[in-house]
Write a protein that holds these residues in place. Structure first.
Motif, PDB file in Angstrom:
ATOM      1  N   VAL A   1       0.849  -1.184   0.000  1.00 50.89           N
ATOM      2  CA  VAL A   1       0.000   0.000   0.000  1.00 50.89           C
ATOM      3  C   VAL A   1       0.886   1.235   0.000  1.00 50.89           C
ATOM      4  O   VAL A   1       1.829   1.333   0.782  1.00 50.89           O
ATOM      5  CB  VAL A   1      -0.909   0.019   1.253  1.00 50.89           C
ATOM      6  CG1 VAL A   1      -1.764   1.267   1.281  1.00 50.89           C
ATOM      7  CG2 VAL A   1      -1.759  -1.233   1.299  1.00 50.89           C
ATOM      8  N   GLU A   2       0.591   2.155  -0.883  1.00 47.52           N
ATOM      9  CA  GLU A   2       1.306   3.423  -0.915  1.00 47.52           C
ATOM     10  C   GLU A   2       0.373   4.484  -0.357  1.00 47.52           C
ATOM     11  O   GLU A   2      -0.753   4.639  -0.819  1.00 47.52           O
ATOM     12  CB  GLU A   2       1.702   3.782  -2.344  1.00 47.52           C
ATOM     13  CG  GLU A   2       2.534   5.025  -2.431  1.00 47.52           C
ATOM     14  CD  GLU A   2       3.002   5.305  -3.854  1.00 47.52           C
ATOM     15  OE1 GLU A   2       2.962   6.480  -4.246  1.00 47.52           O
ATOM     16  OE2 GLU A   2       3.374   4.356  -4.552  1.00 47.52           O
ATOM     17  N   VAL A   3       0.840   5.194   0.648  1.00 49.96           N
ATOM     18  CA  VAL A   3       0.027   6.237   1.284  1.00 49.96           C
ATOM     19  C   VAL A   3       0.561   7.593   0.837  1.00 49.96           C
ATOM     20  O   VAL A   3       1.728   7.915   1.073  1.00 49.96           O
ATOM     21  CB  VAL A   3       0.083   6.116   2.826  1.00 49.96           C
ATOM     22  CG1 VAL A   3      -0.725   7.212   3.477  1.00 49.96           C
ATOM     23  CG2 VAL A   3      -0.383   4.735   3.266  1.00 49.96           C
ATOM     24  N   ALA A   4      -0.302   8.366   0.201  1.00 49.80           N
ATOM     25  CA  ALA A   4       0.099   9.688  -0.279  1.00 49.80           C
ATOM     26  C   ALA A   4       0.584  10.551   0.876  1.00 49.80           C
ATOM     27  O   ALA A   4      -0.022  10.566   1.951  1.00 49.80           O
ATOM     28  CB  ALA A   4      -1.077  10.364  -0.979  1.00 49.80           C
ATOM     29  N   HIS A   5       1.682  11.233   0.683  1.00 53.07           N
ATOM     30  CA  HIS A   5       2.263  12.193   1.641  1.00 53.07           C
ATOM     31  C   HIS A   5       2.849  11.551   2.891  1.00 53.07           C
ATOM     32  O   HIS A   5       3.275  12.264   3.793  1.00 53.07           O
ATOM     33  CB  HIS A   5       1.247  13.261   2.057  1.00 53.07           C
ATOM     34  CG  HIS A   5       0.541  13.903   0.917  1.00 53.07           C
ATOM     35  ND1 HIS A   5       1.188  14.697  -0.012  1.00 53.07           N
ATOM     36  CD2 HIS A   5      -0.742  13.848   0.517  1.00 53.07           C
ATOM     37  CE1 HIS A   5       0.315  15.105  -0.912  1.00 53.07           C
ATOM     38  NE2 HIS A   5      -0.855  14.607  -0.624  1.00 53.07           N
ATOM     39  N   LEU A   6       2.883  10.221   2.980  1.00 55.66           N
ATOM     40  CA  LEU A   6       3.376   9.579   4.196  1.00 55.66           C
ATOM     41  C   LEU A   6       4.823   9.964   4.499  1.00 55.66           C
ATOM     42  O   LEU A   6       5.150  10.297   5.639  1.00 55.66           O
ATOM     43  CB  LEU A   6       3.253   8.056   4.102  1.00 55.66           C
ATOM     44  CG  LEU A   6       3.777   7.274   5.306  1.00 55.66           C
ATOM     45  CD1 LEU A   6       3.035   7.663   6.575  1.00 55.66           C
ATOM     46  CD2 LEU A   6       3.667   5.783   5.066  1.00 55.66           C
ATOM     47  N   LYS A   7       5.687   9.953   3.508  1.00 59.04           N
ATOM     48  CA  LYS A   7       7.102  10.257   3.746  1.00 59.04           C
ATOM     49  C   LYS A   7       7.254  11.661   4.330  1.00 59.04           C
ATOM     50  O   LYS A   7       7.955  11.861   5.323  1.00 59.04           O
ATOM     51  CB  LYS A   7       7.901  10.134   2.455  1.00 59.04           C
ATOM     52  CG  LYS A   7       9.374  10.393   2.651  1.00 59.04           C
ATOM     53  CD  LYS A   7      10.160  10.211   1.375  1.00 59.04           C
ATOM     54  CE  LYS A   7      11.634  10.500   1.637  1.00 59.04           C
ATOM     55  NZ  LYS A   7      12.441  10.355   0.451  1.00 59.04           N
TER      56      LYS A   7
ATOM     57  N   GLN B   1      -3.276  10.695  11.869  1.00 61.12           N
ATOM     58  CA  GLN B   1      -4.432  10.778  10.979  1.00 61.12           C
ATOM     59  C   GLN B   1      -4.170  10.084   9.654  1.00 61.12           C
ATOM     60  O   GLN B   1      -5.069   9.483   9.070  1.00 61.12           O
ATOM     61  CB  GLN B   1      -4.794  12.249  10.735  1.00 61.12           C
ATOM     62  CG  GLN B   1      -5.394  12.902  11.956  1.00 61.12           C
ATOM     63  CD  GLN B   1      -5.631  14.386  11.755  1.00 61.12           C
ATOM     64  OE1 GLN B   1      -5.502  14.904  10.649  1.00 61.12           O
ATOM     65  NE2 GLN B   1      -5.964  15.076  12.826  1.00 61.12           N
ATOM     66  N   LEU B   2      -2.948  10.151   9.195  1.00 62.97           N
ATOM     67  CA  LEU B   2      -2.609   9.557   7.912  1.00 62.97           C
ATOM     68  C   LEU B   2      -2.552   8.049   7.955  1.00 62.97           C
ATOM     69  O   LEU B   2      -2.931   7.371   7.002  1.00 62.97           O
ATOM     70  CB  LEU B   2      -1.265  10.112   7.434  1.00 62.97           C
ATOM     71  CG  LEU B   2      -0.927   9.993   5.977  1.00 62.97           C
ATOM     72  CD1 LEU B   2      -1.990  10.629   5.096  1.00 62.97           C
ATOM     73  CD2 LEU B   2       0.413  10.645   5.710  1.00 62.97           C
ATOM     74  N   VAL B   3      -2.119   7.461   9.077  1.00 59.03           N
ATOM     75  CA  VAL B   3      -1.925   6.012   9.131  1.00 59.03           C
ATOM     76  C   VAL B   3      -3.044   5.263   9.838  1.00 59.03           C
ATOM     77  O   VAL B   3      -3.014   4.039   9.885  1.00 59.03           O
ATOM     78  CB  VAL B   3      -0.563   5.655   9.768  1.00 59.03           C
ATOM     79  CG1 VAL B   3       0.573   6.195   8.931  1.00 59.03           C
ATOM     80  CG2 VAL B   3      -0.474   6.126  11.206  1.00 59.03           C
TER      81      VAL B   3
END
Length: 103
Positions: free
Chosen positions: A30-36, A100-102
């Protein structure tokens, strides 16, 4: 034997695509936008905070020589409490963004 492959799922058929990948390959990525960017901001904030705190109760030396600095929070009724520490104004904001992102 099937050749290794990576399947990219579109938004429209995502659930079906992920299910098929799990059945076929047993794994999905899974690639999460803006995670990095969000992760790096939270880690920079934590690092700055850890340097300021230097509280011996939060610091331990691991057997391999790694210096471990810990901050913790608690969860009440399924809701995580904010992560904050004295003198670390941006820690709560950056850690909330990562949560919130994860979640």
């Amino acid at each position: 034997q099937q050749e290794p492959s990576i399947t990219s799922c579109s938004q429209r058929s995502q659930a079906t695509c992920v299910q098929q990948a799990l059945v076929r390959d047993g794994i999905v990525a899974v690639e999460v936008a803006h995670l990095k960017r969000v992760h790096e901001a939270a880690m920079r904030s934590f690092s700055r905070c850890a340097e300021r705190l230097r509280d011996p109760r939060r610091i331990s030396l691991v057997d391999d020589g790694t210096l471990r600095i810990s901050l913790a929070t608690s969860t009440a009724n399924g809701v995580a409490e904010p992560l904050s520490a004295p003198g670390c104004m941006d820690l709560e904001k950056s850690s909330d963004g990562l949560r919130q992102l994860v979640q």
